[in-house]
Write a protein that holds these residues in place. Structure first.
Motif, PDB file in Angstrom:
ATOM      1  N   PRO A 204      15.621  82.105  57.336  1.00  0.00           N
ATOM      2  CA  PRO A 204      16.681  81.382  56.626  1.00  0.00           C
ATOM      3  C   PRO A 204      16.133  80.479  55.517  1.00  0.00           C
ATOM      4  CG  PRO A 204      16.968  81.221  59.010  1.00  0.00           C
ATOM      5  CD  PRO A 204      15.671  81.907  58.785  1.00  0.00           C
ATOM      6  N   ILE A 205      14.905  79.979  55.663  1.00  0.00           N
ATOM      7  CA  ILE A 205      14.334  79.079  54.666  1.00  0.00           C
ATOM      8  C   ILE A 205      14.200  79.764  53.301  1.00  0.00           C
ATOM      9  CG2 ILE A 205      11.938  79.635  55.328  1.00  0.00           C
ATOM     10  CD1 ILE A 205      13.128  76.146  54.399  1.00  0.00           C
ATOM     11  N   ALA A 206      14.088  81.094  53.321  1.00  0.00           N
ATOM     12  CA  ALA A 206      13.865  81.838  52.074  1.00  0.00           C
ATOM     13  C   ALA A 206      15.159  82.279  51.395  1.00  0.00           C
ATOM     14  CB  ALA A 206      12.993  83.063  52.361  1.00  0.00           C
ATOM     15  N   LYS A 207      16.308  81.887  51.966  1.00  0.00           N
ATOM     16  CA  LYS A 207      17.588  82.279  51.354  1.00  0.00           C
ATOM     17  C   LYS A 207      17.718  81.697  49.951  1.00  0.00           C
ATOM     18  CE  LYS A 207      21.048  82.437  55.037  1.00  0.00           C
ATOM     19  NZ  LYS A 207      22.335  81.853  55.404  1.00  0.00           N
ATOM     20  N   PRO A 208      17.967  82.516  48.957  1.00  0.00           N
ATOM     21  CA  PRO A 208      18.147  81.960  47.613  1.00  0.00           C
ATOM     22  C   PRO A 208      19.376  81.056  47.549  1.00  0.00           C
ATOM     23  CG  PRO A 208      17.856  84.352  47.531  1.00  0.00           C
ATOM     24  CD  PRO A 208      18.027  83.987  48.966  1.00  0.00           C
ATOM     25  N   LYS A 209      19.218  79.916  46.910  1.00  0.00           N
ATOM     26  CA  LYS A 209      20.359  79.014  46.745  1.00  0.00           C
ATOM     27  C   LYS A 209      21.297  79.555  45.666  1.00  0.00           C
ATOM     28  CE  LYS A 209      21.367  74.169  46.881  1.00  0.00           C
ATOM     29  NZ  LYS A 209      20.754  72.909  47.304  1.00  0.00           N
ATOM     30  N   ASP A 210      20.707  79.984  44.548  1.00  0.00           N
ATOM     31  CA  ASP A 210      21.512  80.569  43.464  1.00  0.00           C
ATOM     32  C   ASP A 210      21.169  82.047  43.349  1.00  0.00           C
ATOM     33  OD1 ASP A 210      21.939  77.901  42.972  1.00  0.00           O
ATOM     34  OD2 ASP A 210      20.661  77.849  41.173  1.00  0.00           O
ATOM     35  N   ILE A 211      22.200  82.842  43.112  1.00  0.00           N
ATOM     36  CA  ILE A 211      21.947  84.249  42.787  1.00  0.00           C
ATOM     37  C   ILE A 211      22.689  84.561  41.491  1.00  0.00           C
ATOM     38  CG2 ILE A 211      22.256  86.655  43.520  1.00  0.00           C
ATOM     39  CD1 ILE A 211      21.776  85.820  46.353  1.00  0.00           C
ATOM     40  N   ARG A 212      21.959  85.120  40.559  1.00  0.00           N
ATOM     41  CA  ARG A 212      22.554  85.471  39.258  1.00  0.00           C
ATOM     42  C   ARG A 212      22.386  86.962  39.022  1.00  0.00           C
ATOM     43  NH1 ARG A 212      22.477  80.458  35.843  1.00  0.00           N
ATOM     44  NH2 ARG A 212      21.756  78.830  37.265  1.00  0.00           N
ATOM     45  N   PHE A 213      23.430  87.592  38.501  1.00  0.00           N
ATOM     46  CA  PHE A 213      23.383  89.040  38.295  1.00  0.00           C
ATOM     47  C   PHE A 213      23.290  89.368  36.807  1.00  0.00           C
ATOM     48  CE2 PHE A 213      25.777  88.355  42.251  1.00  0.00           C
ATOM     49  CZ  PHE A 213      25.029  89.136  43.121  1.00  0.00           C
ATOM     50  N   GLY A 214      22.436  90.320  36.473  1.00  0.00           N
ATOM     51  CA  GLY A 214      22.347  90.785  35.080  1.00  0.00           C
ATOM     52  C   GLY A 214      22.302  92.302  35.051  1.00  0.00           C
ATOM     53  N   ASP A 215      22.604  92.882  33.879  1.00  0.00           N
ATOM     54  CA  ASP A 215      22.450  94.339  33.726  1.00  0.00           C
ATOM     55  C   ASP A 215      20.978  94.690  33.727  1.00  0.00           C
ATOM     56  OD1 ASP A 215      25.132  94.714  33.445  1.00  0.00           O
ATOM     57  OD2 ASP A 215      25.091  94.555  31.251  1.00  0.00           O
ATOM     58  N   ASN A 216      20.172  93.661  33.485  1.00  0.00           N
ATOM     59  CA  ASN A 216      18.748  93.843  33.319  1.00  0.00           C
ATOM     60  C   ASN A 216      18.100  92.479  33.478  1.00  0.00           C
ATOM     61  OD1 ASN A 216      16.458  95.289  32.648  1.00  0.00           O
ATOM     62  ND2 ASN A 216      17.653  96.480  31.162  1.00  0.00           N
ATOM     63  N   LEU A 217      16.782  92.420  33.444  1.00  0.00           N
ATOM     64  CA  LEU A 217      16.108  91.128  33.489  1.00  0.00           C
ATOM     65  C   LEU A 217      15.390  90.916  32.164  1.00  0.00           C
ATOM     66  CD1 LEU A 217      14.555  91.351  37.068  1.00  0.00           C
ATOM     67  CD2 LEU A 217      16.533  90.003  36.362  1.00  0.00           C
ATOM     68  N   PRO A 218      15.217  89.653  31.743  1.00  0.00           N
ATOM     69  CA  PRO A 218      14.478  89.441  30.498  1.00  0.00           C
ATOM     70  C   PRO A 218      13.025  89.842  30.683  1.00  0.00           C
ATOM     71  CG  PRO A 218      15.034  87.335  31.528  1.00  0.00           C
ATOM     72  CD  PRO A 218      15.674  88.405  32.353  1.00  0.00           C
ATOM     73  N   LYS A 219      12.561  90.739  29.832  1.00  0.00           N
ATOM     74  CA  LYS A 219      11.198  91.243  29.984  1.00  0.00           C
ATOM     75  C   LYS A 219      10.444  91.155  28.679  1.00  0.00           C
ATOM     76  CE  LYS A 219      12.174  94.342  33.690  1.00  0.00           C
ATOM     77  NZ  LYS A 219      12.484  95.698  34.008  1.00  0.00           N
ATOM     78  N   THR A 220       9.134  91.090  28.807  1.00  0.00           N
ATOM     79  CA  THR A 220       8.299  91.195  27.617  1.00  0.00           C
ATOM     80  C   THR A 220       8.317  92.650  27.172  1.00  0.00           C
ATOM     81  OG1 THR A 220       6.343  91.763  28.877  1.00  0.00           O
ATOM     82  CG2 THR A 220       6.723  89.422  28.483  1.00  0.00           C
ATOM     83  N   ARG A 221       7.769  92.881  25.995  1.00  0.00           N
ATOM     84  CA  ARG A 221       7.730  94.255  25.485  1.00  0.00           C
ATOM     85  C   ARG A 221       6.884  95.142  26.375  1.00  0.00           C
ATOM     86  NH1 ARG A 221      11.220  94.116  20.725  1.00  0.00           N
ATOM     87  NH2 ARG A 221      11.503  91.886  20.654  1.00  0.00           N
TER      88      ARG A 221
END
Ligand code: ATP
Ligand code: MG
Length: 652
Positions: A597-614
């Motif tokens: 339970p300690i590892a439960k994310p407090k916030d969860i955000r959804f994206g079509d993708n994640l910001p990535k480097t090239r």
């Protein structure tokens, strides 16, 4: 890390360059007993020296270490001439597959001739030993030729990935003080022509890069381009009347072979400077041992030459060994997401090396569209698989092993960095029993260890900071133009002279196997519990029916010290409202079950993708700002898809 163990199959052990654990241990022992003797032996066996070295390691000006200092060699002679001279000129060096599937093969003799012609053309335009040349080219035979041609005349190349903007290119050209840019009219990827030359024009506009005298342009697509008379020249014109031989420039082992600006997933890009002798040794040695490269292999590293992986495992390592390798112009999803599998079948690829980000996206594609699943291709030619760039989570590892490797190919999960020049911690395919999610054990001679903040060893089973205790031949020599930043970044005084990798790691209590837990600044402290972000990411991605990709960062929290924020890409369309809330709850419960339970994310955000480097890496520094609710003010020049940041604004 998973609790399954995959011993190397007998077929992988038999005849391997490093065959069986006893052979691996003997090499480690040799390095431990006589460290410099070990590296000297290998440098003599694997490289051809014009002037043999007598000094192995000079540590009198640590951390500016020098290797094989009084020896002289040339990297292109080691990659080309020596194979041709040995009567192997007709061997295929490169198999190039273009965007549209057209295939071009180049033999060692042909490659040498091309490299000499371009080397002569560079010399004719005044480029000389020590000058910096920027290469801003697509994945192509010409790109490899450009790098080798620089090496031949002792010019230091700096390849800038073809996806970078004019501003990023300008920054790098200025920082390097380059005298020339080699580019192409356009690049052809995924059925589209994308600009290169016009970006060079923009980067050089307003006399912003006065050191640049020439721009040489490879005609790839034939698209219209602007032209600056006196500065711009077509590649085919400048090489047309050049002889196909060119006497190499012999350079000292420490001569800078290249600068490469790191991808910038953690900060302002830095010009990592590599040597010629030590770098080439490790490029050749790791290609030989980690991939067990043999004459009968068709090797394919899918990285771009704009990244260090493309330098070491396309331009230098395989060629130094006289291997045959693929060079691929396009992307894994064109014309569809079966492209890699079809190419492996078509070219009978035996060793395949790619990144977890590609594997995860191809898993997602295969699960949503059965037609692109690897099972439809004949992948029986494969004998070894590799992974690089990020930790590979056990779920993706298992899929790669089963569906691509047919359950029979060892996966080498290679941990290394731009700064290390080549593999540091990796299985050897004919020796090391594999554990999914672990990069296993140090490459023989690499003194990787885990220490605390003051440089003291931590016991196995306890996480800490990954360091390398002794200098090694292919290590970064400096940050170009900023030796102080080099010292500060990699040799902080509190670490007893150890190289600081910047990653956290943990060793298994029983086996001593290494698992990378994330960047040092990615260790979270939630109510006094220390957790690697990787662990939580891996748990999320382990929810295979829902999650395609996940990234986890921390943000300050009044009650728990730090709170866990997860950014998630689902295998279904991005949810919102009540649906998003329901899925977020489902994921929290999943993590609670997997880790606690300690590892439960407090916030969860959804994206079509994640910001990535090239280069396809998740930009965690941006996610940290988003998690804190800050507006992003950092340098986003290396970000592939800036629009994603907006979607991630909503937390559930
Ligand atoms: P920058 O240094 O500019 O922030 P970067 O660290 O992403 O960018 P690279 O040198 O390309 O640039 O990547 C090296 C890093 O990638 C390692 O420090 C590690 O965090 C990660 N990495 C690479 N291979 C592996 C692997 N097999 N397992 C775990 N992590 C890996
Ligand atoms: Mg780094």
């Amino acid at each position: 890390m998973s609790d399954k163990i995959y011993p190397p199959p007998a077929s992988a052990v038999q005849g391997a360059h490093v065959s069986g654990m006893a052979a691996y241990e003997a090499l480690c022992k040799e390095a431990e007993t006589d460290y410099t003797g070990y590296w000297a032996r290998l440098a003599r066996e694997l490289l051809t020296w014009q002037k043999p070295f007598t000094q192995v390691l000079n540590d009198s000006d640590a951390p500016f270490f020098k290797w094989f200092e009084d020896g002289q060699l040339n990297a292109s002679v080691n990659c080309l001439d020596r194979h041709v001279d040995a009567g192997r000129g007709d061997r295929v060096a490169l198999i190039f597959e273009a965007d549209d599937g057209a295939v071009t093969r180049v033999t060692y003799a042909e490659l040498l001739a091309k490299v000499c012609q371009l080397a002569n053309a560079l010399k004719a335009r005044g480029v000389k030993k020590g000058d910096r040349v920027v290469i801003y080219m697509p994945m192509s035979i010409e790109g490899v030729v450009a790098m080798q041609a620089c090496a031949r005349i002792g010019a230091t190349h700096s390849v800038v990935f073809g996806g970078f903007s004019a501003q990023s290119l300008r920054d790098r050209v200025q920082d390097a003080g380059a005298v020339m840019i080699l580019t192409a009219d356009e690049q052809q990827r995924g059925g589209k022509s994308l600009p290169l030359k016009s970006i060079v024009d923009e980067a050089l506009a307003d006399h912003s890069c006065p050191t640049i005298k020439d721009v040489i342009v490879y005609r790839r697509t034939g698209g219209t381009v602007g032209w600056v008379a006196g500065r711009d020249q077509w590649l085919h014109e400048v090489v047309a009347d050049q002889p196909t031989t060119c006497a190499p420039e012999w350079v000292e082992a420490e001569h800078p072979l290249f600068l490469l600006y790191t991808s910038g997933s953690t900060g302002k890009p830095k010009g990592v400077q590599h040597s010629t002798g030590g770098y080439l040794l490790h490029a050749a040695l790791t290609t030989k041992w980690t991939f067990d490269l043999k004459d009968s292999d068709i090797f394919w590293c899918t990285a771009d030459i704009g990244w260090v992986t493309g330098h070491t495992y396309i331009t230098y390592g395989p060629l130094a060994l006289g291997g045959t390798e693929m060079v691929f112009e396009s992307i894994p999803t064109y014309p569809d997401a079966a492209r890699f599998w079809k190419m492996i079948e078509k070219h009978k690829v035996t060793i395949f090396y790619t990144a977890p980000t590609a594997i995860r996206s191809l898993i997602k594609a295969a699960e949503t569209n059965d037609a692109v699943h690897p099972k439809h291709s004949d992948l029986t030619s494969l004998r070894i698989l590799g992974s690089v760039g990020e930790p590979i989570n056990p779920a993706a590892w298992e899929w790669y092993h089963q569906h691509v490797g047919g359950g029979r190919c060892p996966i080498v999960d290679t941990f290394w960095q731009t700064e290390t020049g080549g593999h540091m911690i990796t299985p050897l395919p004919g020796a090391t029993p594999l554990v999914p999610g672990s990069c296993t054990l140090p490459f023989p001679g690499i003194t990787a260890a885990i220490v605390d903040e003051t440089g003291n060893d931590v016991p196995n089973g306890q996480g800490g900071i990954l360091v390398v205790k002794k200098p090694w031949p292919s290590m970064i020599r400096t940050i170009y133009g900023d030796p102080e930043r080099f010292k500060k970044s990699y040799y902080p005084p509190e670490l007893k002279g150890y190289y600081l990798a910047g990653d956290g790691a943990i060793r298994d209590e029983k086996t001593g196997y290494f698992t990378i837990t994330g960047r040092i600044d990615d260790v979270l402290n939630v109510s006094g519990h220390r957790m690697g972000t990787m662990e939580i990411e891996s748990a999320l991605v382990g929810c295979t029916e829902l999650v395609a990709e996940a990234a986890v960062v921390g943000r300050p929290d009044d009650t728990t010290g730090e709170a866990i924020c997860a950014f998630v890409v689902l295998k279904r369309p991005r949810p919102s409202g009540d649906e998003a809330k329901a899925i977020a709850k489902q994921l929290r419960d999943w993590v609670a079950k997997e880790i606690g339970p300690i590892a439960k994310p407090k916030d969860i955000r959804f994206g079509d993708n994640l910001p990535k480097t090239r280069s396809g890496k998740i930009m965690r520094r941006l996610l940290r700002s988003v998690a804190k609710g800050e507006t992003v003010t950092q340098d986003t020049s290396t970000l592939e898809n800036p629009a994603i940041l907006e979607q991630l604004g909503q937390a559930y």
